[in-house]
Design an enzyme around this catalytic site. Structure first.
Site, PDB file in Angstrom:
ATOM      1  N   GLU A 255       3.137  -5.595  -6.645  1.00 31.66           N
ATOM      2  CA  GLU A 255       3.259  -6.966  -6.133  1.00 31.66           C
ATOM      3  C   GLU A 255       3.876  -7.882  -7.178  1.00 31.66           C
ATOM      4  O   GLU A 255       4.751  -8.704  -6.875  1.00 31.66           O
ATOM      5  CB  GLU A 255       1.885  -7.504  -5.731  1.00 31.66           C
ATOM      6  CG  GLU A 255       1.387  -7.042  -4.385  1.00 31.66           C
ATOM      7  CD  GLU A 255       0.160  -7.836  -3.927  1.00 31.66           C
ATOM      8  OE1 GLU A 255       0.132  -9.060  -4.167  1.00 31.66           O
ATOM      9  OE2 GLU A 255      -0.748  -7.232  -3.329  1.00 31.66           O
TER      10      GLU A 255
ATOM     11  N   SER B 242       0.041  13.458  -5.087  1.00 31.71           N
ATOM     12  CA  SER B 242      -0.559  14.753  -4.762  1.00 31.71           C
ATOM     13  C   SER B 242       0.183  15.390  -3.599  1.00 31.71           C
ATOM     14  O   SER B 242       0.909  14.714  -2.865  1.00 31.71           O
ATOM     15  CB  SER B 242      -2.042  14.637  -4.363  1.00 31.71           C
ATOM     16  OG  SER B 242      -2.794  14.034  -5.380  1.00 31.71           O
TER      17      SER B 242
ATOM     18  N   ASP C 203      -2.573  -0.123   1.198  1.00 25.91           N
ATOM     19  CA  ASP C 203      -2.461  -1.392   0.478  1.00 25.91           C
ATOM     20  C   ASP C 203      -3.843  -2.016   0.381  1.00 25.91           C
ATOM     21  O   ASP C 203      -4.264  -2.783   1.254  1.00 25.91           O
ATOM     22  CB  ASP C 203      -1.489  -2.331   1.191  1.00 25.91           C
ATOM     23  CG  ASP C 203      -1.187  -3.588   0.372  1.00 25.91           C
ATOM     24  OD1 ASP C 203      -1.763  -3.727  -0.720  1.00 25.91           O
ATOM     25  OD2 ASP C 203      -0.390  -4.419   0.835  1.00 25.91           O
TER      26      ASP C 203
ATOM     27  N   ASP D   4      -4.633  -7.179  -3.150  1.00 29.53           N
ATOM     28  CA  ASP D   4      -3.820  -8.377  -2.942  1.00 29.53           C
ATOM     29  C   ASP D   4      -4.006  -9.327  -4.115  1.00 29.53           C
ATOM     30  O   ASP D   4      -5.148  -9.603  -4.525  1.00 29.53           O
ATOM     31  CB  ASP D   4      -4.227  -9.104  -1.654  1.00 29.53           C
ATOM     32  CG  ASP D   4      -3.453  -8.618  -0.440  1.00 29.53           C
ATOM     33  OD1 ASP D   4      -2.628  -7.699  -0.579  1.00 29.53           O
ATOM     34  OD2 ASP D   4      -3.688  -9.145   0.668  1.00 29.53           O
TER      35      ASP D   4
END
Length: 822
Positions: free
Chosen positions: A196, A263, A335, A338
């Site tokens: 971000e 992975s 996600d 934040d």
């Protein structure tokens, strides 16, 4: 007179040699005191009945006991026997107490860890664990402490040779320490926060906002979302700004996005298996170290035997199998972070703005103690959105306006986290349905869980998905105003919303950190996915056979062919191959022609013995830097790894991305072919200066050495030759045999991140399953088990993954019997 001088010089030299030999002997004696003895009987408190730990010939402990608690006690004891220093270092890290042991070098890490306050969150999470899980956490901690007590009572060299050099007190292990290990793993696997910030900085640096999706592209496919310019959210920020970034220390748990978790995991149903049973392969990717993070173990629970990879400090098999169920993990790239920019009250800096007005920060003081230095006092602050971070963390100062601070919302900061308890229950699940049910309690770090039982295969993303407002300003992709209600989290989405795949028609499931689903925001899972490349090679290998075997899964796990090289080289070099007349020997033009001739006949295999992978990797690295350095300025240095989708967009001129090829500061208009040619010359100059100009004699493995380094002793001049494990390796950033490169000078192609564990399970014959780790079972560098698995790992070999008790006892390394103390 001269004879007397010679005699005295001889005596002095002899004395020095003798003293050196004595010193080395004493050091060896003290260090060897902490070598574990595996063949013994010992009485320990905390057991309900005897526990037997049988070490097979690879030093894998097979642990037998009357109850699950006793078995986990044995696991704690075995972990502390072999990996005590590793466990202590991880605990000091998550507590923010490294500086008490290592001094000022780790102060920045401690500051950052204290601000995240993960250990406090782990302590709070104790209140949310069920009684059965707490009993298991306590039993595991008691096993660790039994080993600590044994070390102290019997003077066993403090339990680890490192503790002679770093004389730190060792506190008893607690269930909070175990929960904190889960938090630390979540941090090591996180990448959205740093991404971000980098996205915001790139948005500020680029004059044309339409170019941001080029250099930081979404995974190809539908669902790409438009973003606001970061400057529009926070006007007045400088275009270029320098920050401190992440701590550059082998002890740092903070990883840039390219080195966050990865992975591979793939499974085949009986219809696609030659043996008629399900198949599963898994190789989780983490940063390399010596010893490896993974520790192999077998636990004989009341529900049956379980075997696979554990992490010292955590009482469960995280990837492995039982007689009835197999499971593997890959990073989901959910996600789950934040960044918020919080506005301070101009009249009172102890308050921050919320949708309801100004509120006071939650705050408390903390003291970081420093070895051989004065303690540092810190004030920790927290908002409704999460902890306040420093401008020195993650380069946040470069995107935080004056009068504001940055905070982070993150699922791992939720105290109602029962992830490790869910992991313990998974080991006893009899089938996929029950396994998926118990993982509803799992919070962080989010993973894709691939499962097989006797006749079914499935995959589900586990971990809590943040619920975001559809009006979120950046859709979670860049920092936003924390005082606006639409930018704040609104709880979590239901577990049923997590992507799930069960019994696919094609009979094959897998994940290489690729984009799993294409959903509209806010149910999208993520815009940032860890892989857009390996999945293409995986698809081809899976579909090239009608049925698979254990060996074909091993072959796929070890595959070194780069889809990226095969797709990009014809695109980038299309106007350079076989053009022009032969240049004289010894000229730059001739060197370029020789390089192109080699690459023209190459099949994209990143083999350690070949020169082409090094030429290709150096060329693409130089190419990306030439393309972005004029637009991004100093920020270009922070794009340390080649982004294949960016190069494809440029060389296909997708949405005008070919504009990157023209150097803005020069008068001529450069073409993409010009930049490709100049970048190849740059790469060849660097190769000549580093390895010489004999291109045909180059070896990729010389540059792509796996760095299994001891994070502390590996930096000491003499000791590093004994504790670091360096190996020439194949693979690369975009191969299934993933060997992620360092990305920064002076050794940009060192292999620093990859599969520390590999396992392949065949449920037609479960005891034919195999596994291996990248170093060995012991963390003691004098043990032969410190690196005995490393050569097997490098050669692509494995050790048996069997629950056959008699096989474990045959040629065992020793049997430890733990008896309850009176």
């Amino acid at each position: 007179m001269l004879g007397k001088v010679f005699v005295w010089l001889f005596r002095i030299a002899t004395g020095l040699v003798v003293l050196t030999v004595i010193a080395v002997a004493l050091i060896y004696w003290f260090a060897s005191r902490s070598l574990p003895e595996y063949d013994k009987v010992i009485e320990v408190p905390g057991l309900s009945a005897p526990v037997e730990i049988v070490r097979d010939n690879a030093n894998v402990p097979h642990i037998f006991g009357e109850t699950d608690e006793d078995v986990l006690f044995g696991l704690g004891y075995a972990h502390a026997q072999d990996r005590l220093w590793q466990m202590l270092t991880m605990r000091w890290t998550v507590q923010g107490r490294l500086s008490e042991v290592f001094g000022l070098r780790t102060l920045r890490i401690d500051r950052q860890m204290r601000r995240l306050d993960l250990y406090t969150v782990a302590r709070q999470a104790i209140d949310y664990q069920d009684a059965e899980s707490m009993a298991k956490f306590r039993a595991y901690a008691a096993g660790v402490n039994a080993r600590l007590e044994e070390v102290n009572t019997d003077a066993l060299g403090r339990g680890a040779p490192e503790l002679f050099l770093f004389n730190a007190p060792v506190a008893p292990w607690t269930p909070t320490d175990t929960l904190a290990m889960g938090k630390l793993m979540a941090l090591q696997l996180s990448g959205h926060l740093s991404n971000e910030v980098l996205r915001a900085r790139a948005s500020l640096a680029l004059e044309d906002p339409a170019r941001l999706p080029d250099i930081m592209p979404d995974a190809p496919g539908a669902g790409i979302a438009a973003l606001p310019e970061y400057a529009a959210l926070f006007p007045g920020l400088p275009r270029y700004a320098q920050g401190l970034g992440l701590p550059d220390d082998p002890l740092s748990p903070f990883n840039p996005t390219p080195l966050a978790g990865a992975s591979n995991a793939f499974a085949a149903a009986p219809s696609r298996s030659a043996s008629g049973g399900t198949l599963l392969a898994n190789d989780p990717h983490l940063g390399f170290s010596a010893p490896a993070i993974w520790y192999l173990a077998r636990l004989e629970l009341q529900s049956g035997g379980v075997i696979g990879g554990t992490i010292p400090g955590i009482p469960s098999v995280l990837t492995g199998r039982s007689e009835r169920l197999g499971w593997g993990l890959t990073s989901s790239y959910l996600d789950d972070q934040d960044v918020h920019i919080e506005a301070l009250n101009p009249s009172n800096p102890n308050e921050y703005q919320t949708p309801e007005g100004f509120k006071e920060f939650e705050s408390r003081g903390t003291i970081v103690r420093i070895k051989d230095g004065d303690p540092v006092t810190m004030t920790l602050r927290r908002t409704e959105n999460g902890p306040v971070l420093s401008g020195n963390d993650y380069n946040l100062a470069t995107i935080t306006p004056p009068g504001h601070v940055a905070t982070v919302s993150w699922t791992a900061l939720d105290p109602e986290d029962r992830s490790l308890a869910a992991g313990i229950r998974l080991m006893s699940a009899p089938n996929i349905t029950e396994a998926l049910s118990v993982m509803e309690d799992y919070t962080a770090p989010s993973q894709n869980l691939t499962l097989v039982d006797r006749d079914t295969i499935a995959m589900k993303m586990i971990g809590r998905m943040p619920a975001r407002d559809p009006a979120h300003a950046s859709q979670g992709r860049m920092p936003t105003q924390g005082w606006l209600a639409e930018n704040r989290w609104q709880g979590y989405l239901p577990y049923a919303e997590n992507p799930e795949f069960r019994s696919p028609v094609g009979g094959i499931l897998g994940n290489t950190n690729n984009k799993l689903v294409d959903r509209p925001f806010p149910n999208h899972v993520s815009f940032l996915w860890g892989d857009t490349q390996r999945v293409h090679r995986w698809q081809r290998l899976m579909q090239s056979r009608e049925v698979h075997t254990r060996d074909s899964f091993i072959e796929a796990q070890l595959d070194t062919v780069s889809f990226t090289a095969r797709s990009l080289l014809p695109l980038v070099g299309k106007d350079l191959w076989f053009t022009g007349e032969a240049a004289p020997e010894g000229t730059p033009e001739r060197l370029r022609q020789r390089a192109l001739e080699l690459l023209a006949g190459w099949n994209g295999e990143m083999n350690e013995h070949l020169p082409e992978p090094l030429i290709y990797s150096a060329w693409l690295r130089a190419l990306q830097h030439r393309l972005i350095q004029d637009e991004l300025g100093p920020l270009a240095n922070e794009f340390t790894h080649v982004e294949p989708v960016f190069l494809e967009r440029v060389y296909r001129n997708i949405d005008g991305a070919g504009d990157w090829c023209d150097i803005q500061q020069s008068s001529p208009v450069e073409t993409c072919t010009d930049i490709a040619r100049m970048a190849l010359d740059d790469a060849l100059i660097w190769i000549d200066e580093t390895y010489g100009d004999a291109l045909e004699s180059l070896r990729w493995g010389d540059a792509h050495q796996a760095t299994h380094d001891h994070p502390i002793l590996g930096e000491i001049a003499v000791l590093k030759h004994f504790v670091n494990i360096r190996q020439s390796t194949s693979g690369g950033d975009n191969t299934l045999l993933r060997g992620k490169t360092k990305g920064t000078l002076p050794d940009p192609f060192l292999n620093v991140h990859g599969a520390g564990y590999r396992g392949v399970y065949d449920f037609a014959d479960p005891n034919s399953s195999v596994f291996v780790t990248s170093t060995g079972q012991s963390g003691h560098f004098l043990s032969r088990h410190y690196d005995d698995l490393s050569q097997l790992w490098r050669r692509g070999e494995y050790v048996p993954m069997s629950l056959d008790e008699e096989l474990a006892r045959a040629a065992n390394e020793g049997i430890t019997i733990l008896r309850p103390a009176p």
